[in-house]
Scaffold this motif. Structure first.
Motif: not given
Ligand SMILES: Nc1ncnc2c1ncn2[C@@H]1O[C@H](COP(=O)(O)OP(=O)(O)OP(=O)(O)O)[C@@H](O)[C@H]1O
Ligand SMILES: [Mg+2]
Length: 419
Positions: A5-19, A49-62
């Motif tokens: 699920w962390v892959v399947e439901h990974k935010p695709k857009s910045l507005n899906e990244v929480v916090g 800290p780990p697991g809070i959406g740093k990497t995913v933020t950059v991916e979603a922004l791109a």
């Protein structure tokens, strides 16, 4: 095979990244500023800290900004040579296909040892001259090895999102997976993760996958297990600790307060330290800890707390010289606490009865519970008829009658007579 699920439901857009709304906004503004020319800071350093959406933020922004996303991992920048190999990538903003490029250097914490110093230096070189946004990510940006690199970066801190935000993300997954989940079950999972969204999603998948409905009862038992396992680990680290530092660190891990931890150690040391000399030393250390506890209580000088901690952790750990660490002996819940909590409930009950007496006899509830209650107990134990009259007159509740009568059977006899 189930999808993760962390892959399947990974935010695709910045507005899906929480916090981290402010941090994300700051980051997005910085990337946008590149449209107007190379900004003063050519790199952004996201940390937290780990697991809070740093990497995913950059991916979603791109993704949102339709940028060409180039990601590099620790293995790509171990050495100066390795870094130089991809240096060219950062020297152009526009990519071959007309889009804009963003370069991510993720997981910089992976760089350790002197061999990697060249890598950091070369990276600093890239950042100084970059022609496209470069993003660095680490858990700790304040590692001394980044001190020079940091000067050239826009520092953006990511914090653990609050429970409500983690729940928002879990709710989105519920909708997509068509699972009905009780609100407090979600809250429980979110709270337990303490802001680590990745582990919240993983826990949630483990508990909910394949279910149509998830209730609070399905998840709540985990909390009990966590707490118990945690305190056992802490005790093991103290009683069987090999170093003072390790034993002291265990105290920080414990999620009970110092007094409670003291009780846990005090209760369990005798069963575990089977060698009498070890036990004497451990009890000595505990008694010293207790002396300082007493001083804190009488002087309110909390500076003594460090001695309490040192004696009850490092002191106990160093006491073990002959006892072997092998065998398995269960840990026990502190008996003194059990007794105290029982007597606390009892005190509360006595006071409640005292208040009933107060109303009729016009004396204070405390005095009533001390002076009159003992006679009531004798009467309720021995004379049901008289007890009935008194219970009616004082308007006692069933639990009070049971307390005074001492046994359920006698209490029932009295309540039946009341009718
Ligand atoms: N804020 C968030 N909003 C939504 N999903 C998130 C968030 N944070 C983490 N996730 C989920 O957890 C996964 C891991 O997140 P991510 O890789 O962004 O963490 P990280 O902060 O980079 O952690 P690390 O420091 O361990 O690299 C994501 O793929 C996503 O599924
Ligand atoms: Mg990451």
């Amino acid at each position: 095979m189930y999808a993760v699920w962390v892959v399947e439901h990974k935010p695709k857009s910045l507005n899906e990244v929480v916090g981290n709304r402010d941090a994300i906004q700051k980051f997005a503004n910085w990337v946008k500023s590149w449209e107007k020319g190379v900004p003063k800071k050519r790199a952004a350093f996201l940390y937290g800290p780990p697991g809070i959406g740093k990497t995913v933020t950059v991916e979603a922004l791109a993704n949102d900004f339709h940028m060409e996303f180039v990601e590099k991992n620790a293995s790509d920048y171990r050495t100066e040579d390795a870094v130089k190999r991809f240096a060219g990538l950062a020297s152009q903003y526009g990519s071959l296909f007309g889009g804009k490029r963003i370069v991510l250097l993720d997981e910089l914490d992976g760089l350790t040892g002197t061999a990697d110093r060249g890598g950091v230096k070369a990276m600093t070189g890239i950042v100084k001259t970059a022609q496209c946004p470069v993003v660095l990510i680490a858990n700790n940006a304040y590692n001394p090895r980044f001190s020079t690199l940091r000067n050239y970066c826009l520092l953006i801190e990511f914090k653990k999102p609050p429970t409500s935000e983690v729940m928002k993300h879990l709710k989105r997954i519920c909708l997509r997976e068509a699972i009905e989940v009780e609100e407090n079950a979600l809250k429980f999972i979110a709270q337990r993760s303490q802001g680590d969204v990745r582990s919240a999603v993983n826990d949630f998948q483990a508990l909910a996958q394949g279910k149509k409905k998830l209730t609070y009862d399905d998840v709540s038992w985990l909390g009990y297990r966590d707490r118990r396992e945690k305190i056992f680990t802490v005790l093991r680290m103290i009683i069987y600790g090999k170093t003072c530092v390790g034993a002291k660190r265990a105290v920080d891990m414990a999620d009970v307060d110092i007094d409670m931890l003291f009780e846990w150690i005090y209760e369990n040391v005798p069963a575990h330290l089977t060698d009498p000399h070890d036990l004497v030393r451990a009890m000595d250390a505990l008694s010293l800890a207790d002396v300082y506890r007493g001083r804190i209580r009488s002087t309110q000088n909390w500076g003594f707390i460090r001695y309490v901690v040192d004696f009850m952790s490092a002191g106990v750990a160093m006491a073990r010289q002959n006892t072997k660490a092998g065998g398995w002996i269960p840990f026990k819940f502190p008996g003194r606490i059990r007794m105290l909590s029982r007597s606390k409930a009892e005190r509360a009950m006595r006071l409640k009865i005292g208040r009933k007496i107060k109303r009729k006899c016009h004396i204070s509830a405390v005095r009533a519970s001390k002076e009159i209650l003992p006679y009531l107990r004798i009467i309720f134990k021995n004379n049901a008829d008289m007890a009935v009259g008194l219970a009616k007159w004082l308007d006692l509740e069933p639990e009070m009658i049971e307390y005074l009568a001492g046994t359920k059977k006698k209490a029932e006899a009295i309540t039946q007579l009341i009718g």
